[in-house]
Write an enzyme that holds these catalytic residues in place. Structure first.
Site, mmCIF file in Angstrom:
data_model
loop_
_atom_site.group_PDB
_atom_site.id
_atom_site.type_symbol
_atom_site.label_atom_id
_atom_site.label_comp_id
_atom_site.label_asym_id
_atom_site.label_seq_id
_atom_site.Cartn_x
_atom_site.Cartn_y
_atom_site.Cartn_z
ATOM 1 N N ASP A 1 0.833 -1.132 0.061
ATOM 2 C CA ASP A 1 0.019 0.028 -0.118
ATOM 3 C C ASP A 1 1.027 1.252 -0.033
ATOM 4 O O ASP A 1 1.588 1.478 1.117
ATOM 5 C CB ASP A 1 -0.846 -0.029 1.223
ATOM 6 C CG ASP A 1 -1.566 1.316 1.627
ATOM 7 O OD1 ASP A 1 -1.827 2.019 0.428
ATOM 8 O OD2 ASP A 1 -2.221 1.498 2.575
ATOM 9 N N ASN B 1 1.152 8.755 -0.435
ATOM 10 C CA ASN B 1 2.003 9.747 -0.590
ATOM 11 C C ASN B 1 2.754 9.970 0.563
ATOM 12 O O ASN B 1 3.885 10.811 0.226
ATOM 13 C CB ASN B 1 0.998 10.908 -0.928
ATOM 14 C CG ASN B 1 0.402 11.243 -1.926
ATOM 15 O OD1 ASN B 1 0.984 11.416 -3.118
ATOM 16 N ND2 ASN B 1 -0.866 10.742 -2.194
ATOM 17 N N VAL C 1 3.632 0.745 2.525
ATOM 18 C CA VAL C 1 3.536 -0.261 3.864
ATOM 19 C C VAL C 1 3.610 -1.532 3.141
ATOM 20 O O VAL C 1 2.781 -1.676 2.033
ATOM 21 C CB VAL C 1 2.522 0.114 4.540
ATOM 22 C CG1 VAL C 1 2.410 -1.083 5.773
ATOM 23 C CG2 VAL C 1 2.232 1.451 5.023
ATOM 24 N N ASP D 1 -6.253 2.954 -3.309
ATOM 25 C CA ASP D 1 -6.447 2.827 -1.659
ATOM 26 C C ASP D 1 -8.218 2.751 -1.563
ATOM 27 O O ASP D 1 -8.377 1.976 -0.477
ATOM 28 C CB ASP D 1 -5.565 3.773 -0.917
ATOM 29 C CG ASP D 1 -5.943 5.298 -1.285
ATOM 30 O OD1 ASP D 1 -6.409 5.403 -2.389
ATOM 31 O OD2 ASP D 1 -6.022 6.211 -0.503
#
Ligand SMILES: Nc1ncnc2c1ncn2[C@@H]1O[C@H](COP(=O)(O)OP(=O)(O)O)[C@@H](O)[C@H]1O
Ligand SMILES: CC(C)(COP(=O)(O)O)[C@@H](O)C(=O)NCCC(=O)O
Ligand SMILES: [K+]
Length: 258
Positions: free
Chosen positions: A6, A9, A13, A109
């Site tokens: 993931d 900005n 992760v 996301d």
């Protein structure tokens, strides 16, 4: 093993899965200049520390920063010998397509959050995701992402105050005891903490009113727990929701190809 990535900005992760459970999660700052080799040295070192043998066989990526995807693709090709699924690309199918205006490309996301929220809660959900931006993602009854709200993130607001006002220091966010601050730092913390508390309350209330039926509110992202101390803002906090949604999207695509 599945690796879900993931990339936001601010931070990127990585979660490594063992069956249905996340085995480990590692976080690094987002930097489009980071190369595939750099990612691998970093990842394999962390895996070694935890005694994990790096047998990654599939990867799924959400990136709100398009530029980083290139090097992540190289990482998958060179070190994991696989082609990653990249959420938002045409070859990555979604369990339920988003219902938004023609031509709009919702953040990956947000699509992952919708997939995760639907699997766990079955729709009629608002996800409040605290990242660089504070997003509200609305998930309909059938699991479709149908839009939401993008507000400036908490840290961005703190940084903007510091940069725009000569006499204001950089302040770390925390829950102030009182609303009326008696020093500069306390005044800023109050403005941001209670300001965001009001923003979350107000926006979720308005979303619910507009949506017209009861909804669950799920908080995710590092700062969700901090704001949960304020009032009853969330029905639940699920830190792994985006990663879980990536897993749902991965499993859906695997099922489609067999
Ligand atoms: N638990 C936390 N406490 C304080 N700040 C946090 C915490 N988690 C994240 N942050 C800060 O919130 C900002 C955004 O976080 P992050 O979720 O990594 O954003 P993104 O997904 O957009 O990269 C960053 O500046 C980060 O330092
Ligand atoms: C709103 C966002 C910047 C949030 O990203 P993040 O804070 O996680 O880095 C991201 O979801 C995005 O770039 N969205 C594209 C526009 C949209 O969702 O409509
Ligand atoms: K995020």
């Amino acid at each position: 093993m599945l690796l879900t990535i993931d990339c936001g900005n601010t931070n990127t992760v990585f979660s490594l899965w063992d069956g249905d459970a996340i085995l480990q999660t590692w976080r690094t700052s987002t930097d489009h200049r980071r190369t595939a080799d750099q990612y691998f040295v970093w990842l394999s070192t962390l895996m070694q520390v935890r005694g994990i043998k790096a047998d990654v066989t599939s990867v799924v990526i959400s990136s709100t920063v398009p530029r980083v995807v290139f090097n992540l693709r190289v990482l998958c090709d060179r070190y994991f010998d696989c082609r990653p699924l990249v959420v938002g690309k045409p070859e990555c199918r979604l369990p339920v397509p988003p219902r938004v205006e023609e031509g709009v490309r919702p953040g990956p996301d947000r699509l992952a959050n919708a997939a995760g929220a639907f699997q766990r809660h079955g729709g009629h959900v608002v996800v409040v995701d605290f990242g660089t931006a504070t997003n509200f993602d609305v998930v309909a009854e059938d699991g479709a992402y149908i839009g939401g709200v993008i507000a400036p993130g908490v840290n961005l607001s703190l940084e903007a105050l510091h940069q725009g006002a000569a006499a204001l220091p950089h302040v770390d966010i925390s829950r102030p005891e009182r609303v009326i601050g008696t020093n500069t730092v306390a005044c800023i913390q109050s403005g941001v903490f209670w300001g965001y508390t009001g923003l979350i309350e107000g926006i979720t209330q308005r979303i619910k009113a507009e949506y017209g039926r009861p909804m669950k509110v799920i908080g995710t992202g590092g700062l969700a727990a901090l704001f949960a101390q304020a009032e009853d803002l969330f029905d639940e906090i699920e830190d792994d929701l985006t990663m879980y949604g990536l897993r749902v999207i991965h499993d859906y695509n695997m099922a489609m190809t067999i």
